[in-house]
Design a protein around this motif. Structure first.
Motif, PDB file in Angstrom:
ATOM      1  N   GLU A  44       4.366 -23.597  13.409  1.00 53.45           N
ATOM      2  CA  GLU A  44       5.762 -23.771  13.020  1.00 53.45           C
ATOM      3  C   GLU A  44       6.594 -24.432  14.111  1.00 53.45           C
ATOM      4  O   GLU A  44       7.596 -25.085  13.826  1.00 53.45           O
ATOM      5  CB  GLU A  44       6.385 -22.419  12.651  1.00 53.45           C
ATOM      6  CG  GLU A  44       5.857 -21.808  11.376  1.00 53.45           C
ATOM      7  CD  GLU A  44       6.148 -22.639  10.147  1.00 53.45           C
ATOM      8  OE1 GLU A  44       7.196 -23.309  10.139  1.00 53.45           O
ATOM      9  OE2 GLU A  44       5.326 -22.633   9.211  1.00 53.45           O
ATOM     10  N   LEU A  74       5.363 -30.217  16.640  1.00 50.59           N
ATOM     11  CA  LEU A  74       6.066 -31.443  16.246  1.00 50.59           C
ATOM     12  C   LEU A  74       5.159 -32.646  16.413  1.00 50.59           C
ATOM     13  O   LEU A  74       4.314 -32.680  17.310  1.00 50.59           O
ATOM     14  CB  LEU A  74       7.330 -31.645  17.088  1.00 50.59           C
ATOM     15  CG  LEU A  74       8.451 -30.611  16.977  1.00 50.59           C
ATOM     16  CD1 LEU A  74       9.521 -30.889  18.021  1.00 50.59           C
ATOM     17  CD2 LEU A  74       9.064 -30.625  15.584  1.00 50.59           C
ATOM     18  N   LEU A 115       8.985 -34.935  14.015  1.00 49.37           N
ATOM     19  CA  LEU A 115       8.704 -34.520  12.638  1.00 49.37           C
ATOM     20  C   LEU A 115       7.940 -33.199  12.674  1.00 49.37           C
ATOM     21  O   LEU A 115       6.921 -33.079  13.353  1.00 49.37           O
ATOM     22  CB  LEU A 115       7.871 -35.583  11.905  1.00 49.37           C
ATOM     23  CG  LEU A 115       8.484 -36.971  11.762  1.00 49.37           C
ATOM     24  CD1 LEU A 115       7.487 -37.921  11.120  1.00 49.37           C
ATOM     25  CD2 LEU A 115       9.769 -36.928  10.950  1.00 49.37           C
ATOM     26  N   LYS A 116       8.445 -32.206  11.944  1.00 49.56           N
ATOM     27  CA  LYS A 116       7.788 -30.899  11.914  1.00 49.56           C
ATOM     28  C   LYS A 116       6.498 -30.979  11.110  1.00 49.56           C
ATOM     29  O   LYS A 116       6.410 -31.705  10.111  1.00 49.56           O
ATOM     30  CB  LYS A 116       8.709 -29.845  11.304  1.00 49.56           C
ATOM     31  CG  LYS A 116       9.831 -29.382  12.206  1.00 49.56           C
ATOM     32  CD  LYS A 116      10.491 -28.137  11.650  1.00 49.56           C
ATOM     33  CE  LYS A 116       9.545 -26.952  11.714  1.00 49.56           C
ATOM     34  NZ  LYS A 116      10.199 -25.691  11.284  1.00 49.56           N
ATOM     35  N   ASN A 166       5.134 -28.390   9.432  1.00 49.23           N
ATOM     36  CA  ASN A 166       5.432 -27.714   8.170  1.00 49.23           C
ATOM     37  C   ASN A 166       6.934 -27.756   7.951  1.00 49.23           C
ATOM     38  O   ASN A 166       7.658 -26.825   8.295  1.00 49.23           O
ATOM     39  CB  ASN A 166       4.921 -26.269   8.206  1.00 49.23           C
ATOM     40  CG  ASN A 166       5.220 -25.530   6.916  1.00 49.23           C
ATOM     41  OD1 ASN A 166       5.268 -26.113   5.843  1.00 49.23           O
ATOM     42  ND2 ASN A 166       5.432 -24.229   7.014  1.00 49.23           N
ATOM     43  N   MET A 167       7.409 -28.852   7.372  1.00 49.80           N
ATOM     44  CA  MET A 167       8.847 -29.035   7.191  1.00 49.80           C
ATOM     45  C   MET A 167       9.401 -28.130   6.096  1.00 49.80           C
ATOM     46  O   MET A 167      10.590 -27.821   6.076  1.00 49.80           O
ATOM     47  CB  MET A 167       9.139 -30.498   6.871  1.00 49.80           C
ATOM     48  CG  MET A 167      10.602 -30.875   6.955  1.00 49.80           C
ATOM     49  SD  MET A 167      10.869 -32.653   6.941  1.00 49.80           S
ATOM     50  CE  MET A 167      10.297 -33.111   8.572  1.00 49.80           C
ATOM     51  N   SER A 168       8.560 -27.658   5.195  1.00 44.99           N
ATOM     52  CA  SER A 168       9.024 -26.840   4.074  1.00 44.99           C
ATOM     53  C   SER A 168       9.179 -25.368   4.425  1.00 44.99           C
ATOM     54  O   SER A 168       9.747 -24.603   3.641  1.00 44.99           O
ATOM     55  CB  SER A 168       8.066 -26.982   2.889  1.00 44.99           C
ATOM     56  OG  SER A 168       6.739 -26.679   3.291  1.00 44.99           O
ATOM     57  N   THR A 197       9.253 -30.969   0.776  1.00 45.35           N
ATOM     58  CA  THR A 197       9.365 -31.937   1.871  1.00 45.35           C
ATOM     59  C   THR A 197      10.015 -33.230   1.383  1.00 45.35           C
ATOM     60  O   THR A 197      10.862 -33.815   2.066  1.00 45.35           O
ATOM     61  CB  THR A 197       7.989 -32.233   2.476  1.00 45.35           C
ATOM     62  OG1 THR A 197       7.408 -31.007   2.948  1.00 45.35           O
ATOM     63  CG2 THR A 197       8.094 -33.211   3.631  1.00 45.35           C
ATOM     64  N   PHE A 255      13.481 -34.596   3.060  1.00 47.42           N
ATOM     65  CA  PHE A 255      13.246 -35.689   4.008  1.00 47.42           C
ATOM     66  C   PHE A 255      12.962 -36.971   3.244  1.00 47.42           C
ATOM     67  O   PHE A 255      12.048 -37.024   2.409  1.00 47.42           O
ATOM     68  CB  PHE A 255      12.067 -35.350   4.931  1.00 47.42           C
ATOM     69  CG  PHE A 255      11.787 -36.401   5.972  1.00 47.42           C
ATOM     70  CD1 PHE A 255      12.554 -36.484   7.118  1.00 47.42           C
ATOM     71  CD2 PHE A 255      10.749 -37.324   5.799  1.00 47.42           C
ATOM     72  CE1 PHE A 255      12.301 -37.456   8.076  1.00 47.42           C
ATOM     73  CE2 PHE A 255      10.495 -38.295   6.745  1.00 47.42           C
ATOM     74  CZ  PHE A 255      11.273 -38.358   7.883  1.00 47.42           C
ATOM     75  N   MET A 270       4.272 -38.696   7.491  1.00 50.21           N
ATOM     76  CA  MET A 270       4.794 -37.470   6.897  1.00 50.21           C
ATOM     77  C   MET A 270       3.850 -36.909   5.847  1.00 50.21           C
ATOM     78  O   MET A 270       3.701 -35.680   5.722  1.00 50.21           O
ATOM     79  CB  MET A 270       6.161 -37.770   6.258  1.00 50.21           C
ATOM     80  CG  MET A 270       7.029 -36.548   6.033  1.00 50.21           C
ATOM     81  SD  MET A 270       7.544 -35.773   7.561  1.00 50.21           S
ATOM     82  CE  MET A 270       6.882 -34.128   7.329  1.00 50.21           C
ATOM     83  N   THR A 318       2.268 -33.252   6.016  1.00 52.23           N
ATOM     84  CA  THR A 318       2.486 -32.318   4.913  1.00 52.23           C
ATOM     85  C   THR A 318       1.164 -31.801   4.367  1.00 52.23           C
ATOM     86  O   THR A 318       1.057 -30.620   4.003  1.00 52.23           O
ATOM     87  CB  THR A 318       3.294 -32.994   3.793  1.00 52.23           C
ATOM     88  OG1 THR A 318       4.500 -33.535   4.338  1.00 52.23           O
ATOM     89  CG2 THR A 318       3.655 -32.002   2.705  1.00 52.23           C
TER      90      THR A 318
END
Length: 447
Positions: free
Chosen positions: A243, A246, A272-273, A275-277, A337, A341, A374, A378
Motif C-alpha cells: 500500500e 509507488l 503512481l500507487k 493499489n490505487m483503489s 482505478t 485516474f 497504470m 492495477t
C-alpha cells in the motif's frame, strides 16, 4: 549583552506562527473528537435492539450460522445484525447503491453528463444514491424480517412486526449514511470506511477470546496459534509494504522563461500507487456477493422456493463463491482505478506545465504510456488484493479461525489506519504551509 538580548527576543520572534500552529492543532483536535463521537454513537446504536424478538432464539440462529453469509454480514455491521439492533443492516445498502450508481454512470449518458458537471452534478448523483439506499434498505429489511418470522424468532409475527422492523432498520441505515457523510466532512478520513473499520475492530476482542478458548480446550494446538499470529503479522507487513509502494515515472521540465525570470531545466517524478483503489474492491465485491446471497437465504423459506436456498448456499461457499469473489475484486480494481485516474488528463496537465517523459512525445503518446504503466500496476494490485482476501478461506477451513483474522478484515483495518495517519499528516502539513505563506505575506507587507 547582545547574546542575552537575542535570547530574550527568541520566544517572541514568531507569535503569529505559534498562533497558527496552535489553531491547526485545535482544529485537528476538534476533528478527532468529532470522529470519536461518531464511532461512539455507532457503537451505542449497535446495542439498541429492535422490539418484538426472542433474544435466545436469535442468538441460537447466529451461533449456528456465524461462519456463513450471516457471519460475514454481521462482521460489517459491527455485531449489530446478531443482536438485530437499529443498525443491523449497517452501511451495506449504501455501498450497494453506490456500486449501482457508479456502474450506471459509465453506461448512462445522463449520469455521465452529471458527473462532468462538477460539484453540482456530484450532489445530484449523491441524491440518487440516497434514494437507492432507501429502496435497497427497505428490500433487505423486509427480507430479514421474513427470515426471522419463518425461524420463529418474532414474538408477534404479524404485519405490525414487519412495519416496525422495516421502519427501524431503514431509519438506522439512513442515519448511519448521514453519520458517515458528517464524519467525512467534519472528521478525519472517509466516514463510511471509518464506520466499517469500527465495526470490525469491535469484534476483534471476542474473536481473540474464542481463539484462546479453543487453545485452552484443546481444539487448537499452541503451534497452530503461533502460526496464525505469524500469518497475521506477515500479511499486515505485506499489506503495508504494497500500500505504501509507488511506481515513479521520471518527468523532465524544460528550461522556460516567465517574465524576466529564466527557470532552469528540472527533473521530477510522477508517483503512481500500486493499489490505487485501496480497500474499495474487497468491500464492493463482498457487498456484491452479500446482497443476492442474503436475499436467497431470507426468501427461501416459502413454498416452492427451495431453489433459492440452493443458490444461497452456492454463493455462500464453494468454487462458485470463490470464482465470483475473485472476478468481482479484479473488476472493481480496474473499474475504480479508471474512475479516479485518467491518463489523458494527466498527460494534458504535464503538457501544459512544460513537462515531458524522456523518450515519449507529449500528448497522446504520453497518455498511452501512462495508461500501459497504470494497467500493469492495477493488474499486480488486483492479484495482490485477491490473494490477501482469499486468506479467510484458508484460515477458516484449515484451522477453524474466526473470520476476523481473515485477509479482507485485516486489509480494511491496515489500509484505513494508514489512510487515517496520512490524513492527519496532510492536515498538519497544510496548516504549516498556510502559516509559512502568511508569514511570507506579512514580511512582504512590512518591507
Amino acid at each position: 549583552m547582545s547574546k542575552y538580548t537575542k535570547r530574550e527576543k527568541t520566544p517572541h520572534a514568531n507569535p503569529k506562527a505559534n498562533k497558527l500552529s496552535q489553531g491547526g492543532l485545535h482544529e485537528l483536535r476538534h476533528r478527532l473528537l468529532f470522529l470519536l463521537m461518531v464511532i461512539v454513537i455507532f457503537r451505542i446504536g449497535a446495542h439498541v435492539p429492535v422490539p418484538g424478538l426472542d433474544p435466545v432464539k436469535l442468538a441460537e440462529l447466529f451461533n449456528a450460522q456465524q461462519s456463513g453469509i450471516l457471519g460475514l454480514f454481521n462482521m460489517f455491521s459491527g455485531g449489530a445484525l446478531a443482536r438485530f439492533t437499529v443498525f443491523a443492516l449497517g452501511v451495506m445498502p449504501y455501498i450497494s447503491a453506490s456500486i449501482i450508481l457508479q456502474l450506471f454512470t459509465v453506461v448512462s449518458p445522463q449520469l455521465s453528463k452529471l458527473k462532468k458537471e462538477g460539484e453540482s452534478g456530484q450532489r445530484k448523483i449523491n441524491e440518487y444514491t440516497r434514494y437507492g439506499t432507501v429502496f435497497l434498505a427497505c428490500f433487505q429489511a423486509i427480507g430479514i424480517s421474513k427470515m426471522l418470522v419463518s425461524a420463529g424468532i418474532a414474538l408477534n409475527p404479524g404485519i405490525s412486526f414487519y412495519v416496525v422492523s422495516t421502519i427501524t432498520l431503514v431509519t438506522g441505515t439512513m442515519f448511519l449514511m448521514w453519520l458517515g457523510e458528517q464524519a467525512t466532512e467534519k472528521g478525519i478520513g472517509n466516514g463510511i470506511s471509518m464506520i466499517i473499520f469500527a465495526g470490525i475492530v469491535a469484534g476483534l476482542p471476542s474473536a481473540i477470546g474464542k481463539t484462546l478458548a479453543q487453545v485452552r480446550q484443546g481444539q487448537t494446538q499452541i503451534i497452530t496459534l503461533l502460526l496464525i499470529i505469524a500469518v497475521v503479522i506477515i500479511v499486515t507487513a505485506f499489506v503495508v509494504f504494497i500500500e505504501s509502494g509507488l511506481r515513479k515515472i521520471v518527468v523532465n521540465y524544460a528550461m522556460r522563461q516567465q517574465g524576466r525570470r529564466i527557470y532552469a531545466a528540472q527533473r521530477s517524478s510522477l508517483p503512481l500507487k500500486i493499489n490505487m483503489s485501496g480497500v474499495i474492491p474487497p468491500i464492493f465485491a463482498t457487498s456484491l456477493i452479500l446482497f443476492p446471497a442474503s436475499l436467497a437465504q431470507w426468501f427461501s423459506h416459502g413454498k416452492g422456493l427451495g431453489w433459492l436456498n440452493h443458490i444461497g448456499m452456492l454463493l455462500e461457499q464453494g468454487p462458485l463463491h470463490i470464482f465470483i469473489f475473485v472476478v468481482a475484486i479484479i473488476f472493481f480494481c480496474f473499474f475504480y482505478t479508471a474512475m479516479v485516474f485518467n491518463p489523458g488528463d494527466t498527460a494534458e496537465n504535464l503538457k501544459k506545465s512544460g513537462a515531458f517523459i524522456p523518450g515519449i512525445r507529449p500528448g497522446k503518446q504520453t497518455a498511452q504510456y501512462i495508461d500501459v504503466v497504470m494497467t500493469r500496476l492495477t493488474l499486480f494490485g488486483a492479484i495482490y488484493v485477491t490473494l490477501v482476501c482469499l486468506l479467510p478461506q484458508i484460515l477458516i477451513y484449515a484451522w477453524q479461525v474466526p473470520f476476523y483474522f481473515g485477509g479482507t478484515s485485516l486489509m480494511i483495518i491496515v489500509v484505513v489506519i494508514m489512510d487515517f495517519i496520512s490524513q492527519i499528516q496532510a492536515h498538519l502539513m497544510s496548516h504549516q504551509y498556510e502559516s509559512l505563506m502568511k508569514r511570507a505575506n506579512l514580511r512582504g507587507l512590512l518591507h
